[in-house]
Design an enzyme around this catalytic site. Structure first.
Site, short mmCIF file in Angstrom:
data_model
loop_
_atom_site.label_atom_id
_atom_site.label_comp_id
_atom_site.label_asym_id
_atom_site.label_seq_id
_atom_site.Cartn_x
_atom_site.Cartn_y
_atom_site.Cartn_z
N CYS A 42 27.22 31.58 13.17
CA CYS A 42 28.13 30.75 13.62
C CYS A 42 28.99 31.08 14.74
O CYS A 42 29.77 30.22 15.38
CB CYS A 42 28.78 30.19 12.32
SG CYS A 42 27.75 30.06 10.85
N HIS A 64 34.71 27.09 14.40
CA HIS A 64 33.31 26.85 13.84
C HIS A 64 33.55 25.64 12.72
O HIS A 64 34.39 25.95 11.55
CB HIS A 64 32.65 28.14 13.19
CG HIS A 64 31.46 27.67 12.32
ND1 HIS A 64 30.36 26.97 12.52
CD2 HIS A 64 31.27 28.14 11.08
CE1 HIS A 64 29.69 27.14 11.76
NE2 HIS A 64 30.23 27.76 10.61
N ASN A 123 27.66 21.66 8.40
CA ASN A 123 27.74 22.89 9.22
C ASN A 123 26.43 23.21 9.68
O ASN A 123 25.50 23.50 9.12
CB ASN A 123 27.81 24.16 7.81
CG ASN A 123 28.15 25.51 8.23
OD1 ASN A 123 27.41 25.70 9.86
ND2 ASN A 123 28.55 26.28 7.94
O1 UT7 Z 1 29.00 29.07 8.00
C1 UT7 Z 1 28.69 29.98 7.52
C2 UT7 Z 1 29.87 30.59 6.56
N1 UT7 Z 1 29.95 29.92 5.23
C3 UT7 Z 1 31.09 29.29 5.07
O2 UT7 Z 1 32.13 29.27 5.84
C4 UT7 Z 1 31.21 28.58 3.52
C5 UT7 Z 1 32.62 29.11 3.09
N2 UT7 Z 1 32.68 28.59 1.71
C6 UT7 Z 1 32.87 27.34 1.39
O3 UT7 Z 1 32.83 26.43 2.17
C7 UT7 Z 1 33.18 26.99 -0.14
O4 UT7 Z 1 33.49 28.30 -0.89
C8 UT7 Z 1 32.15 26.24 -0.76
C9 UT7 Z 1 32.35 24.72 -0.31
C10 UT7 Z 1 30.74 26.83 -0.54
C11 UT7 Z 1 32.40 26.16 -2.29
O5 UT7 Z 1 34.02 25.56 -2.60
P1 UT7 Z 1 34.86 26.36 -3.55
O6 UT7 Z 1 36.13 25.51 -3.49
O7 UT7 Z 1 35.02 27.58 -2.92
O8 UT7 Z 1 34.04 26.33 -4.85
P2 UT7 Z 1 33.43 27.23 -6.03
O9 UT7 Z 1 32.40 28.11 -5.36
O10 UT7 Z 1 34.72 28.02 -6.19
O11 UT7 Z 1 33.07 26.87 -7.25
C12 UT7 Z 1 34.14 25.83 -7.90
C13 UT7 Z 1 33.33 25.05 -8.82
C14 UT7 Z 1 32.15 25.67 -9.83
O12 UT7 Z 1 32.22 25.61 -11.09
P3 UT7 Z 1 32.95 26.16 -12.31
O13 UT7 Z 1 32.63 27.81 -12.45
O14 UT7 Z 1 34.39 26.25 -11.79
O15 UT7 Z 1 32.68 25.52 -13.32
C15 UT7 Z 1 31.04 25.66 -8.94
O16 UT7 Z 1 30.07 25.96 -9.95
O17 UT7 Z 1 32.33 24.10 -8.44
C16 UT7 Z 1 31.14 24.17 -9.00
N3 UT7 Z 1 30.02 23.86 -7.58
C17 UT7 Z 1 29.87 22.37 -7.36
N4 UT7 Z 1 30.15 21.33 -8.08
C18 UT7 Z 1 29.54 20.31 -7.74
C19 UT7 Z 1 29.66 24.70 -6.47
N5 UT7 Z 1 28.96 23.74 -5.79
C20 UT7 Z 1 29.10 22.41 -6.30
C21 UT7 Z 1 28.69 21.16 -6.11
N6 UT7 Z 1 29.09 19.88 -6.66
N7 UT7 Z 1 27.76 21.03 -4.86
#
Ligand code: UT7
Length: 332
Positions: A113, A250, A280
């Site tokens: 990225c 990005h 993204n």
């Molecule tokens: O360009 C490459 C570089 N990559 C990035 O910049 C990505 C950076 N990270 C992010 O954008 C975020 O971390 C994500 C969008 C990927 C995830 O968001 P988050 O707020 O960090 O969520 P999390 O991984 O902490 O998950 C929170 C909850 C989890 O459930 P529990 O364990 O709290 O019950 C996940 O299982 O959200 C759940 N979850 C979802 N729920 C509904 C994860 N993905 C989804 C989904 N829909 N798609």
């Protein structure tokens, strides 16, 4: 001293739209979660027969059409991508032959990225050194080809697209007011495409040839690193952050961008991003943001613009430049 200048910009996104509502039918997710956690509403998906070089060619044709520029005298092509059509030959060489400019040098840059910012740094230096005079810099990825559409933590994020900037000799002043780059391979394990190797630093790699990501780690790293780097880049150019007109990070996630803006004190209203409609798009995200802003008249002559890419590696790259672009000769 020769300086590079921006001679034109172009972009292309595939026709097929993958909206949050479509993803609700594919994995256990919902529009509200996606919008609240990422800001993304939809993304574009390349057709089965459409690859990164095809998207780049469409972006270059858009540039030619809008700026009425010939590209047959381009002497170098830099394609920034982590999803070339093939491991080799390069996407850049494919683009050159499809555009009918096979005489140009052609090289791919994979800095995920942060690729496009590296491409701009390289092209600017190659022109300033006198080595080349007219360089196409593409940022393009077809992330849908390496996304696991059963993994809800990644498939909601990524999309496909291409942007291109033509740099040529003849600028009145140095294009880049400041630049930076950094990498930390120890963070490679946090976001990778699984492939030939089974382990990294002794840790077993998961996956089926698609993206694997520890989103929380990447998020934490980005919101810690980028605000510090922004301040360093502004200082290197002898400016305060407040004197910078546009910030183009990005387009990973709107929450990341909001957090970076809050921590750095840079206003979100002066920040450009492309993620709401395109998701993204990795190396394409920054040129897509720039071209959206050009079309909306949000980028004007003489503005200071801070480009900042960050992503898998973990890598980051910044370029602070003074914006200047000829008037388009036809409607975008
Ligand atoms: O360009 C490459 C570089 N990559 C990035 O910049 C990505 C950076 N990270 C992010 O954008 C975020 O971390 C994500 C969008 C990927 C995830 O968001 P988050 O707020 O960090 O969520 P999390 O991984 O902490 O998950 C929170 C909850 C989890 O459930 P529990 O364990 O709290 O019950 C996940 O299982 O959200 C759940 N979850 C979802 N729920 C509904 C994860 N993905 C989804 C989904 N829909 N798609």
């Amino acid at each position: 001293m020769v300086h590079a200048r921006i001679a034109g910009i172009g972009s292309y996104v595939p026709e097929k739209i993958l909206a949050n509502a479509d993803l609700e039918q594919m994995v256990d997710t919902n529009d509200e979660w996606i919008v609240q956690r990422t800001g993304i509403r939809e993304r574009r998906i390349a057709a089965e027969h459409e690859f990164t070089s095809d998207l780049c060619v469409r972006a270059a044709l858009d540039l030619m059409e809008r700026y009425r520029i010939r590209l047959d005298d381009v002497d170098h092509i830099i394609a920034c991508t982590n999803t070339p059509d093939y491991p080799f030959p390069s996407a850049a060489s494919q683009i050159g032959s499809k555009l009918g400019i096979p005489a140009a040098g052609a090289v791919d840059v994979n800095a995920t990225c942060a690729g496009f910012v590296h491409g701009i740094q390289l092209a600017s230096a190659l022109i300033s050194s006198g080595m080349y005079r007219k360089i196409l810099v593409f940022g393009s990825d077809t992330m849908s080809k390496i996304t696991d559409y059963t993994d809800r933590s990644t498939c909601i994020l990524f999309g496909d697209g291409a942007g291109v900037i033509l740099l040529e000799a003849g600028g009145e002043q140095e294009l880049l007011l400041a630049h930076s780059s950094h990498s930390d391979g120890t963070g490679g394990i946090h976001v990778y495409r699984s492939g030939l190797s089974g382990s990294m630093d002794g840790k077993e790699l998961q996956g089926n040839g698609c993206i694997v990501q520890n989103g929380r780690e990447v998020y934490r790293w980005a919101v810690t690193e980028v605000p510090k780097a922004m301040a360093r880049l502004a200082a290197a150019a002898g400016l305060n952050l407040a004197e910078i007109d546009r910030f183009v990070p990005h387009s990973a996630n709107l929450r990341i961008i909001e957090s970076i803006c809050e921590k750095s004190g840079f206003p979100l209203e002066r920040t450009l991003y492309s993620l709401v409609r395109y998701g993204n798009t990795s190396a394409a995200s920054i040129p897509l943001s720039l071209d959206l802003a050009v079309k909306e008249n949000r980028l004007t002559e003489g503005q200071t613009v801070l480009l900042y890419g960050f992503g898998a590696g973990l890598v980051q790259a910044g370029a602070l430049l003074r914006w200047s672009l000829p008037e388009a000769r036809s409607e975008a």
